[in-house]
Design a protein around this motif. Structure first.
Motif, PDB file in Angstrom:
ATOM      1  N   CYS A  15       0.847  -1.193   0.000  1.00 49.00           N
ATOM      2  CA  CYS A  15       0.000   0.000   0.000  1.00 49.00           C
ATOM      3  C   CYS A  15       0.881   1.241   0.000  1.00 49.00           C
ATOM      4  CB  CYS A  15      -0.915   0.004   1.223  1.00 49.00           C
ATOM      5  SG  CYS A  15      -2.148   1.341   1.186  1.00 49.00           S
ATOM      6  N   PHE A  16       0.533   2.196  -0.832  1.00 48.25           N
ATOM      7  CA  PHE A  16       1.245   3.471  -0.868  1.00 48.25           C
ATOM      8  C   PHE A  16       0.673   4.378   0.226  1.00 48.25           C
ATOM      9  CE2 PHE A  16       1.614   1.943  -5.286  1.00 48.25           C
ATOM     10  CZ  PHE A  16       2.998   1.975  -5.418  1.00 48.25           C
ATOM     11  N   ASN A  17       1.489   4.664   1.240  1.00 43.52           N
ATOM     12  CA  ASN A  17       1.070   5.478   2.370  1.00 43.52           C
ATOM     13  C   ASN A  17       1.954   6.709   2.512  1.00 43.52           C
ATOM     14  OD1 ASN A  17      -0.957   3.652   3.106  1.00 43.52           O
ATOM     15  ND2 ASN A  17       0.463   2.443   4.354  1.00 43.52           N
ATOM     16  N   GLU A  18       1.401   7.777   3.057  1.00 44.18           N
ATOM     17  CA  GLU A  18       2.172   9.012   3.220  1.00 44.18           C
ATOM     18  C   GLU A  18       3.439   8.804   4.038  1.00 44.18           C
ATOM     19  OE1 GLU A  18      -0.597  12.968   2.828  1.00 44.18           O
ATOM     20  OE2 GLU A  18      -0.159  12.213   4.834  1.00 44.18           O
ATOM     21  N   LEU A  19       3.340   8.075   5.145  1.00 43.10           N
ATOM     22  CA  LEU A  19       4.523   7.912   5.989  1.00 43.10           C
ATOM     23  C   LEU A  19       5.591   7.076   5.299  1.00 43.10           C
ATOM     24  CD1 LEU A  19       3.127   7.570   9.631  1.00 43.10           C
ATOM     25  CD2 LEU A  19       3.865   9.595   8.372  1.00 43.10           C
ATOM     26  N   GLY A  20       5.190   6.223   4.357  1.00 46.47           N
ATOM     27  CA  GLY A  20       6.176   5.498   3.563  1.00 46.47           C
ATOM     28  C   GLY A  20       6.984   6.428   2.679  1.00 46.47           C
ATOM     29  N   TRP A  21       6.293   7.368   2.023  1.00 48.81           N
ATOM     30  CA  TRP A  21       7.002   8.328   1.174  1.00 48.81           C
ATOM     31  C   TRP A  21       7.871   9.260   2.011  1.00 48.81           C
ATOM     32  CZ3 TRP A  21       8.765   8.433  -3.367  1.00 48.81           C
ATOM     33  CH2 TRP A  21       9.130   9.626  -4.007  1.00 48.81           C
ATOM     34  N   PHE A  72       6.670  -6.303  -7.632  1.00 51.84           N
ATOM     35  CA  PHE A  72       5.265  -6.037  -7.320  1.00 51.84           C
ATOM     36  C   PHE A  72       4.522  -5.478  -8.539  1.00 51.84           C
ATOM     37  CE2 PHE A  72       6.550  -5.294  -2.655  1.00 51.84           C
ATOM     38  CZ  PHE A  72       6.329  -6.622  -2.347  1.00 51.84           C
ATOM     39  N   THR A  73       3.281  -5.928  -8.702  1.00 48.99           N
ATOM     40  CA  THR A  73       2.481  -5.529  -9.868  1.00 48.99           C
ATOM     41  C   THR A  73       1.080  -5.042  -9.529  1.00 48.99           C
ATOM     42  OG1 THR A  73       1.692  -7.798 -10.162  1.00 48.99           O
ATOM     43  CG2 THR A  73       3.682  -7.159 -11.379  1.00 48.99           C
ATOM     44  N   LEU A  74       0.617  -5.254  -8.292  1.00 48.44           N
ATOM     45  CA  LEU A  74      -0.767  -4.922  -7.938  1.00 48.44           C
ATOM     46  C   LEU A  74      -0.762  -4.300  -6.554  1.00 48.44           C
ATOM     47  CD1 LEU A  74      -3.821  -5.022  -8.488  1.00 48.44           C
ATOM     48  CD2 LEU A  74      -3.826  -7.364  -7.600  1.00 48.44           C
ATOM     49  N   CYS A  75      -1.026  -3.003  -6.459  1.00 50.04           N
ATOM     50  CA  CYS A  75      -0.868  -2.279  -5.203  1.00 50.04           C
ATOM     51  C   CYS A  75      -2.132  -1.531  -4.806  1.00 50.04           C
ATOM     52  CB  CYS A  75       0.306  -1.300  -5.299  1.00 50.04           C
ATOM     53  SG  CYS A  75       1.926  -2.111  -5.338  1.00 50.04           S
ATOM     54  N   ARG A  76      -2.159  -1.194  -3.537  1.00 48.37           N
ATOM     55  CA  ARG A  76      -3.287  -0.493  -2.925  1.00 48.37           C
ATOM     56  C   ARG A  76      -2.903   0.950  -2.606  1.00 48.37           C
ATOM     57  NH1 ARG A  76      -6.197  -2.352   2.818  1.00 48.37           N
ATOM     58  NH2 ARG A  76      -7.948  -0.904   2.681  1.00 48.37           N
ATOM     59  N   MET A  77      -3.893   1.819  -2.552  1.00 42.65           N
ATOM     60  CA  MET A  77      -3.690   3.186  -2.091  1.00 42.65           C
ATOM     61  C   MET A  77      -4.939   3.645  -1.357  1.00 42.65           C
ATOM     62  SD  MET A  77      -4.185   5.527  -5.515  1.00 42.65           S
ATOM     63  CE  MET A  77      -4.057   7.013  -4.512  1.00 42.65           C
ATOM     64  N   LEU A  90       1.489  11.038  -2.335  1.00 38.24           N
ATOM     65  CA  LEU A  90       1.109   9.791  -2.996  1.00 38.24           C
ATOM     66  C   LEU A  90       1.373   9.825  -4.494  1.00 38.24           C
ATOM     67  CD1 LEU A  90      -2.211   8.922  -1.141  1.00 38.24           C
ATOM     68  CD2 LEU A  90       0.099   8.087  -0.678  1.00 38.24           C
ATOM     69  N   VAL A  91       1.142  10.960  -5.142  1.00 35.10           N
ATOM     70  CA  VAL A  91       1.362  11.023  -6.588  1.00 35.10           C
ATOM     71  C   VAL A  91       2.827  10.764  -6.939  1.00 35.10           C
ATOM     72  CG1 VAL A  91       1.339  12.552  -8.601  1.00 35.10           C
ATOM     73  CG2 VAL A  91      -0.669  12.417  -7.110  1.00 35.10           C
ATOM     74  N   PRO A  92       3.807  11.446  -6.333  1.00 31.42           N
ATOM     75  CA  PRO A  92       5.199  11.116  -6.669  1.00 31.42           C
ATOM     76  C   PRO A  92       5.604   9.715  -6.231  1.00 31.42           C
ATOM     77  CG  PRO A  92       5.105  12.765  -4.907  1.00 31.42           C
ATOM     78  CD  PRO A  92       3.732  12.645  -5.464  1.00 31.42           C
ATOM     79  N   PHE A  93       5.039   9.224  -5.144  1.00 30.48           N
ATOM     80  CA  PHE A  93       5.329   7.863  -4.684  1.00 30.48           C
ATOM     81  C   PHE A  93       4.904   6.850  -5.753  1.00 30.48           C
ATOM     82  CE2 PHE A  93       4.870   5.198  -0.498  1.00 30.48           C
ATOM     83  CZ  PHE A  93       5.892   4.358  -0.918  1.00 30.48           C
ATOM     84  N   ILE A  94       3.677   6.977  -6.222  1.00 32.48           N
ATOM     85  CA  ILE A  94       3.165   6.034  -7.219  1.00 32.48           C
ATOM     86  C   ILE A  94       3.902   6.195  -8.541  1.00 32.48           C
ATOM     87  CG2 ILE A  94       1.123   5.407  -8.570  1.00 32.48           C
ATOM     88  CD1 ILE A  94      -0.519   6.254  -6.044  1.00 32.48           C
ATOM     89  N   ARG A  95       4.166   7.419  -8.948  1.00 28.85           N
ATOM     90  CA  ARG A  95       4.890   7.626 -10.203  1.00 28.85           C
ATOM     91  C   ARG A  95       6.288   6.997 -10.157  1.00 28.85           C
ATOM     92  NH1 ARG A  95       3.452  13.986 -11.350  1.00 28.85           N
ATOM     93  NH2 ARG A  95       1.520  13.664 -12.546  1.00 28.85           N
ATOM     94  N   ILE A 127      -2.301   8.497 -13.597  1.00 32.98           N
ATOM     95  CA  ILE A 127      -2.373   7.338 -12.706  1.00 32.98           C
ATOM     96  C   ILE A 127      -3.763   6.728 -12.814  1.00 32.98           C
ATOM     97  CG2 ILE A 127      -2.297   6.574 -10.300  1.00 32.98           C
ATOM     98  CD1 ILE A 127      -0.294   8.854  -9.792  1.00 32.98           C
ATOM     99  N   GLU A 128      -3.839   5.533 -13.358  1.00 34.49           N
ATOM    100  CA  GLU A 128      -5.108   4.825 -13.528  1.00 34.49           C
ATOM    101  C   GLU A 128      -5.376   3.939 -12.318  1.00 34.49           C
ATOM    102  OE1 GLU A 128      -7.352   4.967 -15.933  1.00 34.49           O
ATOM    103  OE2 GLU A 128      -6.276   6.355 -17.274  1.00 34.49           O
TER     104      GLU A 128
END
Length: 459
Positions: A53-59, A86-91, A126-131, A213-214
């Protein structure tokens, strides 16, 4: 397979030595009864993917590192064929329990028209993390769920639903009269409010799409039974059905699927209630389970075998990132995949040392960052995830690994190219031997004490 395999790959991890290639024994023709019989002809489910999962504290944790270290970690976790792949993630949709603090995309009271909706905060996190992950894995798929609606859409007018834990040293500003309860709808159940919340999801999808980001799937609520000190919202299954009747059409217009979940209780009736609703059931394409929801997934497969079933959040640990919890994490992987999960989601990709959230809960992560030195390390659970995912190809299928002699501690998969991947734990404090059979081929191995092994039988 009618002849011994041409090659066998073997990798081992122990508490003291991670991801150690071993010289594999030469496969021979099967003679006698094996301990584990691999049956690639008995397919169970096709795996859709593994992720985090992409989380703020991770970034925030990754941002403490040098650009080279941060890029190297994301390459290790996401680039095909490198590490976990990894190929399938949560946000999250808005704040979750590992955000820096509470926020939603529209906190203007009564704004049913969503004139104040904005994902501006996410553009810094989250946007820069996912990108950055997409750069390494262009085929990355995403799904999303909220932890709480905007506070003004809720009956208690607050993002949380429980008072802080005694002695936690944190505050959330909730009054005793605002505490929520399991089995109630904290979301205001008027048609106008539910329709506005469906449009809230739609704006989220549209605005992220504008960022390149889709998001391919949404679930209506994280842990809809749990009143928490952090962002949360309880719903009844009937309340969820009323909302899904609004959510389904606006997601379908955008090509986005709707899953039931995330469910954290061992109650198959929750899913059955929503599926039986004529206005909600037809929109459901899958279901997600986490924590005690593992007690419902096997029944969900029986009730609705056509649905995709996701494990949506691995239990989070306590911030120690120790071998004890890594061993427990393996039991979760086996339970969910054996019961039919087609996807498996780890929780925090990275955290600062100790892993303490804004709301006082210390949790584990795949990468730990020392905020004082700017150094990082991969945890035991990272290497365990790598044992499970590294050799799996897109479209890999879970297969039967049959044992009748007490060797049930493994998962097995068949790749599209015909290779077979087996992940095994030896949970004993001493070495143990095992004979694996694949068709007419057998291999006798000695598993190190207290270890994980991955074997790959070449096609």
């Amino acid at each position: 397979m009618s002849a011994p395999a041409a090659s066998l790959t073997w990798v081992v991890t122990t508490q003291d030595a991670a991801w150690q290639p071993r010289e594999a024994p030469q496969p021979t023709r099967l003679a006698g009864m094996p301990d584990v019989m691999l049956r690639p002809d008995r397919v169970r489910q096709t795996m859709e993917g593994f992720g985090v999962c992409f989380n703020e504290l991770g970034w925030r944790a990754l941002s403490r590192l040098s650009a080279d270290d941060r890029d190297g970690i994301l390459h290790e976790l996401f680039a095909p064929g490198v590490g976990t792949g990894f190929t399938l993630c949560r946000m999250p949709i808005g704040a979750n329990d590992f955000s820096a603090d509470w926020y939603s995309y529209d906190e203007e009271p009564g704004d049913l028209a969503l004139e104040h909706f904005s994902i501006e905060r996410d553009r810094d996190t989250l946007v820069p993390f996912i990108r950055a992950a997409q750069k390494e894995q262009p085929a990355l798929r995403l799904w999303a769920s909220p932890w709480s609606p905007p506070s003004w859409m809720k009956t208690n007018g607050h993002y949380a639903a429980a008072l802080p834990w005694p002695g936690s040293g944190v505050e959330n500003g909730l009054r005793p009269d605002q505490v929520g309860r399991e089995g109630t709808d904290m979301m205001i159940q008027t048609p106008e409010n539910l329709a506005a919340y469906a449009r809230y999801f739609a704006r989220f999808i549209d605005d992220y799409r504008a960022e390149g980001i889709e998001i391919g799937m949404v679930m209506p609520q994280n842990e809809f039974n749990s009143a928490q000190v952090f962002p949360s919202c309880t719903w009844t299954p009937e309340g969820l059905a009323r909302f899904i009747a609004h959510l389904g059409p606006v997601m379908a217009e955008r090509g986005v699927e709707v899953f039931f979940g995330t469910q954290e209780r061992p109650a198959p009736s929750h899913l059955a209630t929503v599926l039986a609703d004529p206005d909600a059931g037809p929109w459901i394409r899958g279901a997600g389970f986490q924590w005690a929801g593992k007690g419902a997934i096997a029944d969900a497969r029986r009730i609705a075998p056509e649905l995709a079933l996701y494990q949506t959040e691995q239990e989070c640990g306590d911030g120690r990132n120790d071998w004890r919890f890594c061993r427990y994490a393996w039991s979760l992987m086996r339970r969910f995949i054996d019961d039919g999960a087609t996807a498996y989601t780890y929780w925090n990709l990275a955290l600062d040392e100790g892993g303490v959230s804004r709301w006082g809960w210390a949790q584990n992560s795949l990468v730990v960052v020392d905020p004082d030195t700017g150094r990082f390390r991969y945890t035991h659970e990272y290497h365990l995830m790598k044992h499970l995912t590294h050799f799996l190809q897109p479209g890999a299928q879970s297969i039967e690994a049959f044992s009748w002699t007490g060797y049930e501690n493994q998962l097995a998969f068949r790749n599209p190219d015909g290779s077979v991947v087996v992940v095994m734990q030896n949970d004993l404090a001493e070495e143990t031997t095992a004979t694996l059979a694949l068709g007419d081929t057998a291999v006798a191995v000695t598993l190190p004490a207290d270890s994980f092994s991955t074997f790959v039988f070449a096609a």
